[in-house]
Scaffold this motif. Structure first.
Motif, PDB file in Angstrom:
ATOM      1  N   THR A 281       0.825  -1.217   0.000  1.00  0.00           N
ATOM      2  CA  THR A 281       0.000   0.000   0.000  1.00  0.00           C
ATOM      3  C   THR A 281       0.858   1.266   0.000  1.00  0.00           C
ATOM      4  OG1 THR A 281      -0.202  -0.150   2.421  1.00  0.00           O
ATOM      5  CG2 THR A 281      -2.009  -1.033   1.108  1.00  0.00           C
ATOM      6  N   LEU A 282       2.156   1.119   0.286  1.00  0.00           N
ATOM      7  CA  LEU A 282       3.036   2.280   0.213  1.00  0.00           C
ATOM      8  C   LEU A 282       3.053   2.857  -1.197  1.00  0.00           C
ATOM      9  CD1 LEU A 282       6.076   1.034   2.353  1.00  0.00           C
ATOM     10  CD2 LEU A 282       4.283   2.655   3.032  1.00  0.00           C
ATOM     11  N   PHE A 283       2.915   1.987  -2.202  1.00  0.00           N
ATOM     12  CA  PHE A 283       2.859   2.470  -3.582  1.00  0.00           C
ATOM     13  C   PHE A 283       1.638   3.367  -3.785  1.00  0.00           C
ATOM     14  CE2 PHE A 283       5.584  -1.269  -4.622  1.00  0.00           C
ATOM     15  CZ  PHE A 283       6.583  -0.579  -5.290  1.00  0.00           C
ATOM     16  N   GLU A 284       0.524   2.976  -3.172  1.00  0.00           N
ATOM     17  CA  GLU A 284      -0.707   3.750  -3.346  1.00  0.00           C
ATOM     18  C   GLU A 284      -0.626   5.093  -2.633  1.00  0.00           C
ATOM     19  OE1 GLU A 284      -4.725   3.987  -4.952  1.00  0.00           O
ATOM     20  OE2 GLU A 284      -2.759   3.204  -5.467  1.00  0.00           O
ATOM     21  N   LEU A 285       0.189   5.155  -1.574  1.00  0.00           N
ATOM     22  CA  LEU A 285       0.340   6.412  -0.847  1.00  0.00           C
ATOM     23  C   LEU A 285       1.301   7.360  -1.564  1.00  0.00           C
ATOM     24  CD1 LEU A 285       0.542   5.035   2.812  1.00  0.00           C
ATOM     25  CD2 LEU A 285      -1.450   5.968   1.615  1.00  0.00           C
ATOM     26  N   LEU A 286       2.163   6.792  -2.406  1.00  0.00           N
ATOM     27  CA  LEU A 286       3.073   7.621  -3.193  1.00  0.00           C
ATOM     28  C   LEU A 286       2.320   8.249  -4.367  1.00  0.00           C
ATOM     29  CD1 LEU A 286       6.162   5.241  -3.366  1.00  0.00           C
ATOM     30  CD2 LEU A 286       5.877   7.225  -1.858  1.00  0.00           C
ATOM     31  N   ASP A 287       2.870   9.308  -4.899  1.00  0.00           N
ATOM     32  CA  ASP A 287       2.233   9.950  -6.054  1.00  0.00           C
ATOM     33  C   ASP A 287       3.315  10.677  -6.841  1.00  0.00           C
ATOM     34  OD1 ASP A 287       0.135  10.544  -7.712  1.00  0.00           O
ATOM     35  OD2 ASP A 287      -0.447  12.356  -6.625  1.00  0.00           O
ATOM     36  N   PHE A 288       3.615  10.178  -8.026  1.00  0.00           N
ATOM     37  CA  PHE A 288       4.650  10.800  -8.840  1.00  0.00           C
ATOM     38  C   PHE A 288       4.273  10.680 -10.314  1.00  0.00           C
ATOM     39  CE2 PHE A 288       5.968   6.472  -7.673  1.00  0.00           C
ATOM     40  CZ  PHE A 288       6.054   5.865  -8.919  1.00  0.00           C
ATOM     41  N   PRO A 289       4.806  11.564 -11.159  1.00  0.00           N
ATOM     42  CA  PRO A 289       4.497  11.490 -12.598  1.00  0.00           C
ATOM     43  C   PRO A 289       4.900  10.129 -13.162  1.00  0.00           C
ATOM     44  CG  PRO A 289       5.609  13.547 -12.067  1.00  0.00           C
ATOM     45  CD  PRO A 289       5.688  12.698 -10.841  1.00  0.00           C
ATOM     46  N   PRO A 290       4.147   9.620 -14.119  1.00  0.00           N
ATOM     47  CA  PRO A 290       4.425   8.276 -14.643  1.00  0.00           C
ATOM     48  C   PRO A 290       5.787   8.178 -15.327  1.00  0.00           C
ATOM     49  CG  PRO A 290       2.764   9.402 -15.972  1.00  0.00           C
ATOM     50  CD  PRO A 290       2.973  10.236 -14.758  1.00  0.00           C
ATOM     51  N   LEU A 291       6.517   7.119 -15.006  1.00  0.00           N
ATOM     52  CA  LEU A 291       7.786   6.844 -15.660  1.00  0.00           C
ATOM     53  C   LEU A 291       7.525   6.453 -17.109  1.00  0.00           C
ATOM     54  CD1 LEU A 291       9.341   4.667 -12.807  1.00  0.00           C
ATOM     55  CD2 LEU A 291       9.703   7.120 -13.198  1.00  0.00           C
ATOM     56  N   PHE A 292       8.244   7.076 -18.025  1.00  0.00           N
ATOM     57  CA  PHE A 292       8.046   6.839 -19.463  1.00  0.00           C
ATOM     58  C   PHE A 292       6.605   7.141 -19.889  1.00  0.00           C
ATOM     59  CE2 PHE A 292      11.098   3.645 -17.818  1.00  0.00           C
ATOM     60  CZ  PHE A 292      12.253   4.179 -18.373  1.00  0.00           C
ATOM     61  N   TRP A 293       5.900   7.951 -19.095  1.00  0.00           N
ATOM     62  CA  TRP A 293       4.504   8.309 -19.335  1.00  0.00           C
ATOM     63  C   TRP A 293       3.586   7.083 -19.301  1.00  0.00           C
ATOM     64  CZ3 TRP A 293       4.881  13.069 -18.340  1.00  0.00           C
ATOM     65  CH2 TRP A 293       5.909  13.854 -18.857  1.00  0.00           C
ATOM     66  N   VAL A 294       4.007   6.033 -18.581  1.00  0.00           N
ATOM     67  CA  VAL A 294       3.232   4.793 -18.520  1.00  0.00           C
ATOM     68  C   VAL A 294       3.070   4.277 -17.087  1.00  0.00           C
ATOM     69  CG1 VAL A 294       3.139   2.360 -19.238  1.00  0.00           C
ATOM     70  CG2 VAL A 294       3.937   4.097 -20.844  1.00  0.00           C
ATOM     71  N   PHE A 295       4.164   4.251 -16.309  1.00  0.00           N
ATOM     72  CA  PHE A 295       4.160   3.595 -14.995  1.00  0.00           C
ATOM     73  C   PHE A 295       4.083   4.638 -13.874  1.00  0.00           C
ATOM     74  CE2 PHE A 295       6.671   1.008 -17.932  1.00  0.00           C
ATOM     75  CZ  PHE A 295       5.983  -0.200 -17.865  1.00  0.00           C
ATOM     76  N   ASP A 296       2.894   4.808 -13.292  1.00  0.00           N
ATOM     77  CA  ASP A 296       2.760   5.670 -12.132  1.00  0.00           C
ATOM     78  C   ASP A 296       2.686   4.808 -10.875  1.00  0.00           C
ATOM     79  OD1 ASP A 296       0.187   4.640 -12.538  1.00  0.00           O
ATOM     80  OD2 ASP A 296      -0.767   6.426 -11.704  1.00  0.00           O
ATOM     81  N   ALA A 297       2.564   5.434  -9.721  1.00  0.00           N
ATOM     82  CA  ALA A 297       2.545   4.699  -8.454  1.00  0.00           C
ATOM     83  C   ALA A 297       1.359   3.748  -8.391  1.00  0.00           C
ATOM     84  CB  ALA A 297       2.506   5.684  -7.285  1.00  0.00           C
ATOM     85  N   HIS A 298       0.221   4.169  -8.891  1.00  0.00           N
ATOM     86  CA  HIS A 298      -0.978   3.334  -8.847  1.00  0.00           C
ATOM     87  C   HIS A 298      -0.800   2.070  -9.685  1.00  0.00           C
ATOM     88  CE1 HIS A 298      -5.228   2.548  -8.172  1.00  0.00           C
ATOM     89  NE2 HIS A 298      -5.361   2.295  -9.461  1.00  0.00           N
TER      90      HIS A 298
END
Length: 334
Positions: A281-298
């Motif tokens: 759930t730490l990933f869900e609490l993080l929030d950052f722009p998507p890597l390569f415009w594809v992979f975000d925290a969610h």
């Protein structure tokens, strides 16, 4: 067992879509290509805009099939928003302001009309995990074992939740958003019911208590679904009740594990699952722009939860077999 599956994300205006550059681009695009109507989706007008945009940009994400975009209800105004988002993103980056959100979402590269490709793929992985493990469950657990049907109900509810998650990440509209939240909430509620029934297993009047609690949970879900669809989609309330039921679920199973892990070694699998759920759930609490415009925290959170189904079903297999042994012992004593 998922606590934060339904944690909502705001769909209100964000810095990106409030910027003057985006607003000017959007108004020009709507006026030139959508007959001045934000909701206009005339087939001919949209077709012209599709080819105009393809000619201007020439990028792979903008050469997608026109018919796929139409099938996924990408309207002319939606195309204008997507078309104007990228030069605005570039301007924010060049001005060293950083990538900003648009309409409550990070900018994602669209792939064949799929709005969030990575989250879509990882939602499918979660669904496949449940399908694969229920097949293993059927091979290793007798149909006469306690909770055999309960586990199948759990699998069905989880599969429909991940199906709606997949559909929502393919195309985010009000209906798919609500179904994603309700599908995930149904999984959280059924997990609480599963825990309640498991605690009462082999106790007197357990069937009556389970029926009463199941009806209460069911009526609450129906009421919540009705208010969400026809009254108001309250994001704050939705988050609150999901966290509340999820916390009860996690706390309940944790106490159960502490009580039985020494006498039943397989219970450690449940404890490990709970610890990993808390960690992911730490990933869900993080929030950052998507890597390569594809992979975000969610999306990465969905990826991290996919293997957890394996661990949970292994626990369910061992627990059902244990209860089958208990049932046989009680029948011998009767």
């Amino acid at each position: 067992m998922v606590v934060f599956l339904c944690v909502p994300k705001s769909v209100l205006a964000s810095t990106g879509d409030r910027s003057q550059m985006f607003y000017s681009c959007l108004q020009d695009c709507l006026a030139q290509n959508c007959s001045g109507s934000v909701t206009h989706s005339n087939h001919e007008t949209y077709f012209k805009f599709f080819h105009l945009k393809k000619k201007k940009l020439g990028s792979s994400q903008d050469s997608q099939s026109f018919f796929i975009l139409r099938a996924l209800h990408w309207t002319c105004s939606d195309e204008c928003k997507y078309f104007c988002m990228w030069p605005t993103v570039n301007w924010f980056v060049e001005a060293e302001i950083g990538v900003q959100q648009f309409y409550g979402k990070w900018p994602f590269i669209r792939f064949w009309g799929i709005q969030e490709p990575a989250a879509t793929l990882f939602s499918i992985l979660n669904l496949v995990g449940h399908v694969v493990m229920i097949r293993r469950f059927r091979k290793e657990v007798k149909p006469s074992a306690p909770f055999y049907l309960m586990t199948h109900y759990f699998c069905i509810i989880c599969c429909q939740a991940w199906l709606w998650s997949t559909i929502f990440h393919i195309r985010d509209v009000r209906f798919t958003e609500i179904m994603d939240y309700l599908g995930a909430f149904s999984m959280v509620l059924f997990s609480v019911y599963h825990f309640f029934v498991r605690v009462l297993a082999f106790q007197s009047h357990s069937s009556q208590y389970s029926l009463f609690f199941g009806m209460a949970i069911g009526f609450f879900f129906v009421y919540h679904s009705y208010t969400t669809f026809f009254v108001k989609m309250d994001y704050g309330y939705n988050m609150l009740i999901n966290i509340a039921f999820g916390a009860v679920n996690i706390l309940g199973w944790s106490i159960w594990c502490l009580k039985f892990y020494k006498r039943r070694p397989y219970v450690k699998q449940c404890a490990a699952f709970l610890a990993l759920v808390a960690f992911t759930t730490l990933f869900e609490l993080l929030d950052f722009p998507p890597l390569f415009w594809v992979f975000d925290a969610h999306a990465l959170w969905h990826l991290s939860t996919a293997p957890l189904a394996i661990l949970w079903y292994k626990f369910l297999i061992d627990d059902c077999n244990y209860m089958e042994g208990q049932k046989l012992n009680l029948e011998k004593l009767a």
